[in-house]
Design a protein around this motif. Structure first.
Motif, PDB file in Angstrom:
ATOM      1  N   PRO A  89     -23.082  12.281  19.016  1.00 42.72           N
ATOM      2  CA  PRO A  89     -23.074  12.364  17.548  1.00 42.72           C
ATOM      3  C   PRO A  89     -23.491  11.079  16.856  1.00 42.72           C
ATOM      4  O   PRO A  89     -23.861  11.098  15.682  1.00 42.72           O
ATOM      5  N   TRP A  90     -23.440   9.948  17.555  1.00 43.76           N
ATOM      6  CA  TRP A  90     -23.822   8.669  16.947  1.00 43.76           C
ATOM      7  C   TRP A  90     -25.331   8.402  17.053  1.00 43.76           C
ATOM      8  O   TRP A  90     -25.817   7.408  16.541  1.00 43.76           O
ATOM      9  N   LEU A  91     -26.055   9.304  17.725  1.00 42.87           N
ATOM     10  CA  LEU A  91     -27.510   9.182  17.835  1.00 42.87           C
ATOM     11  C   LEU A  91     -28.183  10.288  17.030  1.00 42.87           C
ATOM     12  O   LEU A  91     -27.646  11.389  16.909  1.00 42.87           O
ATOM     13  N   ASN A  92     -29.375   9.997  16.507  1.00 45.70           N
ATOM     14  CA  ASN A  92     -30.110  11.057  15.829  1.00 45.70           C
ATOM     15  C   ASN A  92     -30.759  11.977  16.860  1.00 45.70           C
ATOM     16  O   ASN A  92     -30.668  11.755  18.072  1.00 45.70           O
ATOM     17  N   VAL A  93     -31.414  13.019  16.375  1.00 45.54           N
ATOM     18  CA  VAL A  93     -31.978  14.051  17.254  1.00 45.54           C
ATOM     19  C   VAL A  93     -32.964  13.463  18.255  1.00 45.54           C
ATOM     20  O   VAL A  93     -32.874  13.706  19.465  1.00 45.54           O
ATOM     21  N   LYS A  94     -33.903  12.683  17.782  1.00 49.89           N
ATOM     22  CA  LYS A  94     -34.923  12.126  18.668  1.00 49.89           C
ATOM     23  C   LYS A  94     -34.312  11.187  19.699  1.00 49.89           C
ATOM     24  O   LYS A  94     -34.681  11.230  20.883  1.00 49.89           O
ATOM     25  N   ASP A  95     -33.364  10.364  19.286  1.00 53.82           N
ATOM     26  CA  ASP A  95     -32.731   9.438  20.227  1.00 53.82           C
ATOM     27  C   ASP A  95     -31.912  10.184  21.275  1.00 53.82           C
ATOM     28  O   ASP A  95     -31.787   9.737  22.416  1.00 53.82           O
ATOM     29  N   ASN A  96     -31.330  11.342  20.908  1.00 57.59           N
ATOM     30  CA  ASN A  96     -30.622  12.166  21.894  1.00 57.59           C
ATOM     31  C   ASN A  96     -31.579  12.648  22.974  1.00 57.59           C
ATOM     32  O   ASN A  96     -31.241  12.643  24.158  1.00 57.59           O
ATOM     33  N   VAL A  97     -32.766  13.079  22.570  1.00 57.40           N
ATOM     34  CA  VAL A  97     -33.748  13.560  23.541  1.00 57.40           C
ATOM     35  C   VAL A  97     -34.269  12.406  24.393  1.00 57.40           C
ATOM     36  O   VAL A  97     -34.501  12.552  25.601  1.00 57.40           O
ATOM     37  N   MET A  98     -34.423  11.238  23.785  1.00 56.08           N
ATOM     38  CA  MET A  98     -34.953  10.075  24.493  1.00 56.08           C
ATOM     39  C   MET A  98     -33.939   9.442  25.443  1.00 56.08           C
ATOM     40  O   MET A  98     -34.328   8.761  26.398  1.00 56.08           O
ATOM     41  N   PHE A  99     -32.662   9.654  25.194  1.00 54.93           N
ATOM     42  CA  PHE A  99     -31.608   8.910  25.901  1.00 54.93           C
ATOM     43  C   PHE A  99     -31.758   8.913  27.423  1.00 54.93           C
ATOM     44  O   PHE A  99     -31.722   7.853  28.058  1.00 54.93           O
ATOM     45  N   PRO A 100     -31.939  10.075  28.087  1.00 53.98           N
ATOM     46  CA  PRO A 100     -32.043  10.056  29.557  1.00 53.98           C
ATOM     47  C   PRO A 100     -33.387   9.554  30.067  1.00 53.98           C
ATOM     48  O   PRO A 100     -33.554   9.373  31.274  1.00 53.98           O
ATOM     49  N   PHE A 117     -41.526  17.696  22.896  1.00 52.73           N
ATOM     50  CA  PHE A 117     -40.593  18.801  23.125  1.00 52.73           C
ATOM     51  C   PHE A 117     -39.819  19.172  21.861  1.00 52.73           C
ATOM     52  O   PHE A 117     -39.419  20.336  21.706  1.00 52.73           O
ATOM     53  N   LEU A 118     -39.614  18.227  20.956  1.00 51.84           N
ATOM     54  CA  LEU A 118     -39.019  18.596  19.673  1.00 51.84           C
ATOM     55  C   LEU A 118     -39.969  19.491  18.883  1.00 51.84           C
ATOM     56  O   LEU A 118     -39.534  20.416  18.191  1.00 51.84           O
ATOM     57  N   ARG A 146     -34.065  18.132  25.253  1.00 57.20           N
ATOM     58  CA  ARG A 146     -33.664  16.988  26.074  1.00 57.20           C
ATOM     59  C   ARG A 146     -33.794  17.311  27.567  1.00 57.20           C
ATOM     60  O   ARG A 146     -34.296  16.495  28.344  1.00 57.20           O
ATOM     61  N   ALA A 147     -33.350  18.513  27.951  1.00 58.52           N
ATOM     62  CA  ALA A 147     -33.456  18.901  29.362  1.00 58.52           C
ATOM     63  C   ALA A 147     -34.910  19.016  29.793  1.00 58.52           C
ATOM     64  O   ALA A 147     -35.292  18.548  30.874  1.00 58.52           O
ATOM     65  N   LEU A 148     -35.762  19.607  28.954  1.00 56.35           N
ATOM     66  CA  LEU A 148     -37.170  19.765  29.296  1.00 56.35           C
ATOM     67  C   LEU A 148     -37.903  18.434  29.342  1.00 56.35           C
ATOM     68  O   LEU A 148     -38.830  18.253  30.137  1.00 56.35           O
ATOM     69  N   ALA A 149     -37.502  17.488  28.483  1.00 54.90           N
ATOM     70  CA  ALA A 149     -38.173  16.187  28.432  1.00 54.90           C
ATOM     71  C   ALA A 149     -38.047  15.436  29.750  1.00 54.90           C
ATOM     72  O   ALA A 149     -38.890  14.589  30.080  1.00 54.90           O
ATOM     73  N   MET A 150     -37.021  15.750  30.538  1.00 55.24           N
ATOM     74  CA  MET A 150     -36.824  15.113  31.838  1.00 55.24           C
ATOM     75  C   MET A 150     -37.727  15.722  32.909  1.00 55.24           C
ATOM     76  O   MET A 150     -37.749  15.253  34.041  1.00 55.24           O
ATOM     77  N   ASP A 151     -38.462  16.766  32.535  1.00 55.34           N
ATOM     78  CA  ASP A 151     -39.396  17.459  33.431  1.00 55.34           C
ATOM     79  C   ASP A 151     -38.730  17.908  34.731  1.00 55.34           C
ATOM     80  O   ASP A 151     -39.209  17.601  35.837  1.00 55.34           O
TER      81      ASP A 151
END
Length: 264
Positions: A89-100, A117-118, A146-151
């Motif tokens: 919750p402390w990260l925005n949408v894009k940063d959540n996807v980028m995190f892993p 992927f967004l 986020r899951a798909l971004a990890m390929d």
């Protein structure tokens, strides 16, 4: 075979009740690019089996492999989407996807993948929003991105739409099919809903309970998109429901017996 489960069993140990066998003798083979749903009543071990494929739980017996490599622990080749989006919750949408992604690629590459992927899940306009500002359906789309971004080679989904209202769920069904067709990912999907399984899947693996086991493996050869009013869908739903009736009654009977015993 792409994903294989051979003679897989799972037993939990409880201090009060001793050993509890969730399921045993699970044999399952899944081809690359297949969309396969695990369907069955509560207690049959669907989510436990999915967690084992993810490497979050260990098999008591048997073995699991992905492209010939034994599954022993969690890994980036398997992406997981839970019923709750499990976002930061402390990260925005894009940063959540980028995190892993940050530990495996440059910031620029991570940003490009997140943006890609967004856009695929139609959330580009919301990438700077915080996740608590989004609806439940939008949060799940972030989790899928986020899951798909990890390929991953396999996308594992544990009742990802179970907590959503019916209208949102149907919209996300259509979105997921589009994403699956575009990415060609292998998907293993857990659900309690016969309608959901029929709408989404190439195959439906029906599990029984007490003990957990596979009781049927259906090929869903109905062309997409699939409508609930389609006579073939209705007939298929009736066939699966008739198969599950005995298993559901078994669960209800056991729960009722336990309630009566507890009342004494």
């Amino acid at each position: 075979m792409f994903l294989e489960l051979n003679n897989v069993g799972k037993t939990f140990k409880d201090k009060e009740q001793g050993e509890f066998e969730v399921f045993s003798d699970i044999d399952l083979s899944i081809e690359k690019k297949e969309f396969v749903s695990l369907l069955g009543p509560s207690g049959c071990g669907k989510s436990t089996l999915l967690s084992m494929v993810a490497g979050l739980e260990h098999a008591t017996t048997g073995s699991m492999s992905l492209e010939g490599h034994e599954i022993k622990q969690a890994g980036p080749d398997r992406g997981m989407v839970f019923q709750q989006a499990s976002l930061f919750p402390w990260l925005n949408v894009k940063d959540n996807v980028m995190f892993p992604l940050k530990s495996t690629m440059s910031k620029k590459e991570a940003e490009e993948r997140a943006d890609h992927f967004l856009k695929m899940v139609h959330l580009s306009r919301f990438k700077k929003h915080y996740t608590y500002e989004l609806s439940g359906g939008m949060q799940q789309r972030v989790a899928i991105a986020r899951a798909l971004a990890m390929d991953p080679k396999v996308l594992l989904m544990d009742e990802p739409f179970g907590a959503l209202d019916e209208q949102t769920r149907h919209i996300l069904h259509d979105e997921l099919i589009k994403v699956w067709q575009e990415t060609q990912k292998t998907i293993l999907f857990v659900t309690h809903s016969i309608q959901e399984a029929i709408k989404l899947s190439d195959r439906i693996i029906v599990m029984g309970t007490r003990p957990g086991r596979i009781i049927a493996d259906f090929n869903v050869d109905i062309p997409r998109p699939r409508s609930r009013s389609d006579e073939r869908v209705i007939q298929f739903e009736d066939e699966v429901m008739n198969l599950l009736k005995g298993e559901i009654n078994k669960v209800l009977k056991e729960e009722l017996t336990n309630e009566i015993e507890y009342s004494y």
